[in-house]
Design an enzyme around this catalytic site. Structure first.
Site, PDB file in Angstrom:
ATOM      1  N   LYS A  53      29.423  56.718  16.273  1.00 20.00           N
ATOM      2  CA  LYS A  53      28.347  57.709  16.334  1.00 20.00           C
ATOM      3  C   LYS A  53      27.076  57.142  16.943  1.00 20.00           C
ATOM      4  O   LYS A  53      26.238  57.880  17.440  1.00 20.00           O
ATOM      5  CB  LYS A  53      28.135  58.320  14.963  1.00 20.00           C
ATOM      6  CG  LYS A  53      29.359  59.162  14.600  1.00 20.00           C
ATOM      7  CD  LYS A  53      29.226  59.960  13.350  1.00 20.00           C
ATOM      8  CE  LYS A  53      30.476  60.802  13.133  1.00 20.00           C
ATOM      9  NZ  LYS A  53      31.666  59.943  12.861  1.00 20.00           N
TER      10      LYS A  53
HETATM   11  C1  LIG Z   1      32.892  60.488  12.849  1.00 20.90           C
HETATM   12  C2  LIG Z   1      33.998  59.530  12.952  1.00 20.90           C
HETATM   13  C3  LIG Z   1      35.272  59.924  13.390  1.00 20.90           C
HETATM   14  C4  LIG Z   1      35.610  61.362  13.738  1.00 20.90           C
HETATM   15  O1  LIG Z   1      34.974  61.789  14.908  1.00 20.90           O
HETATM   16  P1  LIG Z   1      34.824  63.367  15.189  1.00 20.90           P
HETATM   17  O2  LIG Z   1      33.992  63.456  16.407  1.00 20.90           O
HETATM   18  O3  LIG Z   1      34.140  63.935  13.975  1.00 20.90           O
HETATM   19  O4  LIG Z   1      36.186  63.909  15.347  1.00 20.90           O
HETATM   20  C5  LIG Z   1      36.248  58.961  13.502  1.00 20.90           C
HETATM   21  N1  LIG Z   1      36.006  57.678  13.160  1.00 20.90           N
HETATM   22  C6  LIG Z   1      34.793  57.272  12.739  1.00 20.90           C
HETATM   23  C7  LIG Z   1      34.607  55.835  12.364  1.00 20.90           C
HETATM   24  C8  LIG Z   1      33.751  58.167  12.626  1.00 20.90           C
HETATM   25  O5  LIG Z   1      32.560  57.755  12.205  1.00 20.90           O
END
Ligand SMILES: *Cc1c(COP(=O)(O)O)cnc(C)c1O
Length: 496
Positions: A112
């Site tokens: 993120k």
């Molecule tokens: C948020 C997240 C995901 C999922 O991603 P999306 O865009 O919500 O599908 C997968 N792995 C990690 C470590 C995350 O922080």
């Protein structure tokens, strides 16, 4: 070409990219989507020689057309700098006959950061462009990683406040420690006694609450969203798929024009949707492989055409994917309806009122780009251990879900197309699950001792983000019921 944004549930009204970023969610409750997906009209020969920042400019300028070149380049320079522990920003690691695209080299060692390190700059630039006088209040529900990454991005950014809600018993100890030690005079962290979906539902309600919006406005505030529904999150995520493709061409692993598949460990459907947009832009992507954990709503949806959230919510070792309502899927649904906002709105209404919807046979035909599967907890552990013992590469449980699903895909299809696996978190963020999967020798160790053991085992240095929280004091300790979230927000802003 100018790109405007319209709602997945609305009339034909459009807004500029900067307005879409400021608003987060459309007033009718829908998500903003581009009126047309722009084409990637630069030769791969050029793209493959570009730095991450240069690639980011080429991709993002195609979508955020009301930002000037100077504005956008400035946002990119502020975001993708020494906060990342490698100049490559998103390096590829070859292991297990796949390319792991490491999206965890930013401030909070999870993917993120890729979008949330730039969103605050896009948002404050958008506010200036649109002469916004109110202070922006970022309201976020997090299943662990978003909240911390958003706070790291927004902390002490002038003209903003950020309030983060997280499920008190639904995040890893290190994730929680990262959040409750967050510095910054404009950051607020609140635990709730419910799960992520409870938090997200309450946040969405607050965004749609006109009366609350009025109260905020009179006090000089307005909400915006840092969740992955914001177009300012989605667009920066398209960049690394283009970048990864370019790097594979540059290193001679593939020829320009060759297809690649991508595997994405999925929760809210944001990351994989970005890959879908990359494909729509013209990047030669074959299959979009959607990997779920035991909360396998998406796997069932791809198989049956029915999205059904009425099921037990399972806490897994990949908590950032413990989600029963994948908000960003709405953007794909909208495409599948042939951009029919009324039909899309009806399906979403069925989901919020009855807990499920089923798409038509016609719509199902549009799902051909996708392959869905899932990993049980046992299969996830197995993938961590197989990757370590097979390739000497340590992966976190989220990435392991993707790696495990990729093995299932290979068995199902024998499709040997070169494949990029989105690696969404550093193993240092989930050391307990990772080390337990590798050996039962580590069971007595505390979280930080586990980090030392992981470092000794893998030879990978402990990231700065982990070292910092070892000694950091707890600065946030509020816990409330999900139903008290609106009051909590008012109290924080001093308007009750
Ligand atoms: C948020 C997240 C995901 C999922 O991603 P999306 O865009 O919500 O599908 C997968 N792995 C990690 C470590 C995350 O922080």
């Amino acid at each position: 070409m100018q790109v405007l944004y319209k709602s997945t549930r609305g009339k034909e009204e459009t807004v500029t990219a900067s307005m879409a970023i400021l608003k987060g969610l459309s007033e009718d409750g829908g998500l903003f989507v581009p009126t047309a997906v722009p084409k990637l009209d630069i030769p791969m020969e050029h793209l493959s020689k570009m730095t991450y920042q240069e690639t980011a400019y080429e991709v993002m300028s195609r979508f955020l057309t009301d930002f000037t070149e100077e504005e956008l380049k400035d946002c990119i320079a502020r975001a993708y700098d020494s906060k990342f522990d490698t100049n490559e920003i998103a390096p590829l690691h070859k292991a297990d006959q796949a390319y792991f695209l490491e999206l965890f080299h930013g401030a909070t060692i999870a993917f993120k950061d890729m979008a949330l390190s730039i969103l605050p700059h896009l948002m404050t630039t958008a506010a200036q462009k649109n002469h916004v006088k109110n202070e922006i209040v970022i309201l976020t529900a997090t299943s662990g990683d978003t909240g911390k990454a958003a706070m790291a991005g927004f902390a002490d950014v002038p003209g903003t406040k950020i309030i983060v809600f997280y499920p008190k018993h639904g995040v890893s100890p290190i994730q929680e420690k990262q959040m409750v030690t967050q510095k910054g005079n404009n950051t607020y962290v609140v635990g709730i006694t419910g799960n992520f979906d409870d938090a997200q539902t309450a946040v969405k309600k607050m965004f749609n609450d006109q009366q609350l919006a009025q109260e905020l406005d009179s006090a000089g505030y307005q909400f915006s969203s840092a969740n992955s529904i914001n177009i300012g999150r989605l667009v920066p995520q398209i960049v690394y798929y283009v970048y990864a493709y370019g790097k594979l061409v540059k290193s001679g692993e593939i020829q320009s024009g060759d297809k690649i598949n991508v595997v994405v460990p999925t929760g809210n459907f944001g990351n994989i949707l970005a890959a879908y947009y990359a494909k729509e832009m013209g990047l030669p992507i074959g299959k979009l492989i959607c990997a779920s954990n035991e909360n396998k709503v998406l796997f069932d949806f791809f198989r049956t055409g029915t999205y059904d959230r009425k099921r037990e919510f399972i806490l897994t070792t990949s908590p950032s994917m413990d989600i029963l309502i994948s908000s960003n899927l709405e953007r794909l649904i909208y495409r599948l309806t042939g951009e029919n906002a009324q039909q899309c709105a009806e399906l979403m209404k069925a989901l919020s009122e009855g807990g499920e919807y089923t798409i038509s046979e016609e719509m199902k035909k549009g799902l051909g780009d996708f392959y869905g599967n899932f990993c049980s907890e046992g299969e996830t552990r197995e993938a961590i251990s197989a990757t370590w013992y097979g390739s000497g590469y340590v992966i976190d449980p989220h990435t392991a879900v993707a790696a495990g699903v990729y093995q299932k895909y290979l068995r199902d299809t024998e499709d040997r197309t070169p494949t990029v696996i989105a690696s969404t978190a550093s193993p240092y963020k989930f050391t307990r699950s990772v080390m337990d999967a590798i050996s039962d020798r580590y069971q007595g160790l505390d979280d930080f001792a586990l980090c030392d053991a992981l470092s000794a085992l893998s030879g990978v240095q402990i990231p700065k983000a982990v070292e910092e929280i070892r000694t950091a004091p707890v600065l946030h300790d509020t816990v409330v019921d999900a139903q008290d979230m609106p009051d909590t927000v008012k109290k924080i802003l001093g308007i009750c």
